[in-house]
Design an enzyme around this catalytic site. Structure first.
Site, PDB file in Angstrom:
ATOM      1  N   ASP A  98      15.136   2.538   4.788  1.00 17.29           N
ATOM      2  CA  ASP A  98      14.206   1.830   3.893  1.00 17.29           C
ATOM      3  C   ASP A  98      14.937   1.182   2.713  1.00 17.29           C
ATOM      4  O   ASP A  98      14.788  -0.009   2.451  1.00 17.29           O
ATOM      5  CB  ASP A  98      13.144   2.799   3.337  1.00 17.29           C
ATOM      6  CG  ASP A  98      12.093   3.167   4.366  1.00 17.29           C
ATOM      7  OD1 ASP A  98      12.325   2.919   5.557  1.00 17.29           O
ATOM      8  OD2 ASP A  98      11.050   3.715   3.968  1.00 17.29           O
ATOM      9  N   PRO A 120       0.826  -1.212   0.000  1.00 14.04           N
ATOM     10  CA  PRO A 120       0.000   0.000   0.000  1.00 14.04           C
ATOM     11  C   PRO A 120       0.858   1.259   0.000  1.00 14.04           C
ATOM     12  O   PRO A 120       1.950   1.267   0.571  1.00 14.04           O
ATOM     13  CB  PRO A 120      -0.831  -0.109   1.285  1.00 14.04           C
ATOM     14  CG  PRO A 120      -0.175  -1.159   2.107  1.00 14.04           C
ATOM     15  CD  PRO A 120       0.650  -2.024   1.201  1.00 14.04           C
ATOM     16  N   GLY A 132       3.774   3.563   5.314  1.00 20.38           N
ATOM     17  CA  GLY A 132       4.857   3.096   6.180  1.00 20.38           C
ATOM     18  C   GLY A 132       5.416   1.736   5.831  1.00 20.38           C
ATOM     19  O   GLY A 132       6.198   1.178   6.597  1.00 20.38           O
ATOM     20  N   GLY A 135       7.124   0.991   2.959  1.00 13.91           N
ATOM     21  CA  GLY A 135       8.294   1.044   2.082  1.00 13.91           C
ATOM     22  C   GLY A 135       8.012   0.917   0.599  1.00 13.91           C
ATOM     23  O   GLY A 135       8.867   0.431  -0.144  1.00 13.91           O
ATOM     24  N   SER A 136       6.832   1.371   0.145  1.00 12.55           N
ATOM     25  CA  SER A 136       6.553   1.202  -1.286  1.00 12.55           C
ATOM     26  C   SER A 136       7.525   2.011  -2.143  1.00 12.55           C
ATOM     27  O   SER A 136       7.932   1.559  -3.211  1.00 12.55           O
ATOM     28  CB  SER A 136       5.106   1.542  -1.621  1.00 12.55           C
ATOM     29  OG  SER A 136       4.926   2.922  -1.615  1.00 12.55           O
ATOM     30  N   SER A 137       7.949   3.181  -1.684  1.00 17.13           N
ATOM     31  CA  SER A 137       8.838   3.977  -2.541  1.00 17.13           C
ATOM     32  C   SER A 137      10.232   3.346  -2.604  1.00 17.13           C
ATOM     33  O   SER A 137      10.873   3.363  -3.656  1.00 17.13           O
ATOM     34  CB  SER A 137       8.906   5.437  -2.084  1.00 17.13           C
ATOM     35  OG  SER A 137       9.523   5.535  -0.835  1.00 17.13           O
ATOM     36  N   ALA A 138      10.694   2.747  -1.507  1.00 15.35           N
ATOM     37  CA  ALA A 138      12.004   2.077  -1.548  1.00 15.35           C
ATOM     38  C   ALA A 138      11.926   0.837  -2.439  1.00 15.35           C
ATOM     39  O   ALA A 138      12.852   0.549  -3.212  1.00 15.35           O
ATOM     40  CB  ALA A 138      12.446   1.693  -0.145  1.00 15.35           C
ATOM     41  N   ALA A 139      10.819   0.102  -2.362  1.00 16.73           N
ATOM     42  CA  ALA A 139      10.668  -1.096  -3.203  1.00 16.73           C
ATOM     43  C   ALA A 139      10.628  -0.698  -4.670  1.00 16.73           C
ATOM     44  O   ALA A 139      11.204  -1.384  -5.531  1.00 16.73           O
ATOM     45  CB  ALA A 139       9.400  -1.854  -2.814  1.00 16.73           C
TER      46      ALA A 139
END
Ligand code: PMV
Length: 317
Positions: free
Chosen positions: A150, A99, A103, A105-109
């Site tokens: 992250d 999601p 919190g 970590g979608s942007s790091a992934a």
């Protein structure tokens, strides 16, 4: 050229968020069951980069550098590190179970999976260290002043004891961790909660510094317990960490409520995770109680719950 795909996990911070921005340690774990995938396909006889991200209703082409566009910025950073001037035409298809703005970590992934997919599509082999470095730069572009936790946990895909500007230490997990992630349904931007804590700190460095000290010592204590697998005490420390985050004013009534419900329904402990002010609560649960805890959390107003297991590790690279 055949299509090429790369994935990266989400992550949760079990101890130390916010304090980590000020040099204190934090512990984060990858969420292998909750990942983001980027597929790269060549577009013969075409130009530009086509983006397809159905989850975000994105379907467009980039034909020249656009500093307002996160894909364009990220690709520019990858190109710079590889030392290449021209990108071949390609399509990037992104799918994600992580999601957004909550919190996990979608942007790091996104940064890690994109870097892995594009570099191998172009025939480059990047070390994990380089992958982490590129992902950090992509994160900096999106978030301003991230601590780097992250991108580190997502790049190495190992539980990490992290301190800003120091090489990551990988912790030994002696007994696998069963986690329930309860989404409050409230999206929040990490950048904003980080700058809110900064204001508090600038206003009263002694008081806020003392809260960071306490978070730091909880994190140090917890580190040893992952090795021995003492989940009961880890859970208690998570609750203490949550109360300290509350003192930093990054919790919400709904997050406090979800933490209480998780504990009441059988979790060893729970806390908000990441920037706070919304997002997810993470609960450490006995494996045989995970469904019951998740059910109780949804009954108490969580928008949804995800389950993830962190397998045992040796704690070395
Ligand atoms: O909200 P997330 O999952 O991106 O985590 C942020 C963690 C903070 O410590 C609040 C900020 C940081 O850069 O470490």
């Amino acid at each position: 050229m055949p299509a090429l795909s790369a994935s990266a996990p989400g992550k949760t911070i079990l101890f130390g968020e916010h304090a980590v921005v000020y040099g204190y340690p934090a512990i984060a774990v990858p969420l292998a069951d909750i990942s983001l995938t980027v597929i790269v396909q060549a577009l013969p006889n075409q130009n530009g980069i086509h983006i397809l991200n159905q989850g975000l209703h994105e379907d467009f082409s980039i034909n020249s550098f656009d500093s307002e566009n996160r894909y364009s910025l990220a690709i520019e950073i990858i190109q710079k590190h590889l030392g290449i001037r021209h990108m071949p035409a390609m399509q990037l298809t992104i799918t994600s179970k992580i999601p957004l703005a909550s919190g996990l970590g979608s942007s790091a992934a996104f940064a890690v999976a994109l870097t892995k997919a594009v570099t191998s599509f172009l025939g480059f082999k990047v070390t994990l260290e380089m992958l982490n470095k590129i992902a950090f730069e992509i994160e900096q572009n999106q978030h301003g002043t991230p601590s780097g936790i992250d991108n580190t946990v997502v790049s190495y895909q190992k539980p990490v004891f992290f301190r800003k500007n120091l090489p990551p230490e990988f912790i030994k997990v002696g007994s696998s961790l069963t986690l329930v992630l309860a989404n409050s349904g409230i999206r929040s931007l990490t950048k904003e909660s980080v700058s809110q804590v900064r204001e508090l700190y600038d206003h009263d460095p002694e008081k806020i510094g003392h809260i960071f000290d306490q978070i730091g010592s909880i994190t140090e204590k917890a580190r040893k317990l992952f090795e021995s697998g003492d989940h009961k005490i880890i859970g208690e420390l998570m609750i203490e960490n949550h109360h300290l985050l509350k003192k930093l004013d990054v919790s919400l009534d709904k997050l406090d409520h979800l933490v209480g419900i998780a504990v009441k329904s059988g979790a060893y402990g729970a806390k908000l995770c990441g920037g706070g002010k919304g997002g997810n609560v993470v609960a450490l649960v006995p494996p045989d109680q995970k469904d019951e805890v998740a059910k109780a959390l949804v009954g108490a107003g969580a928008e949804s719950c995800l389950l993830s297991t962190v397998e045992t590790t040796e704690g070395i690279l």
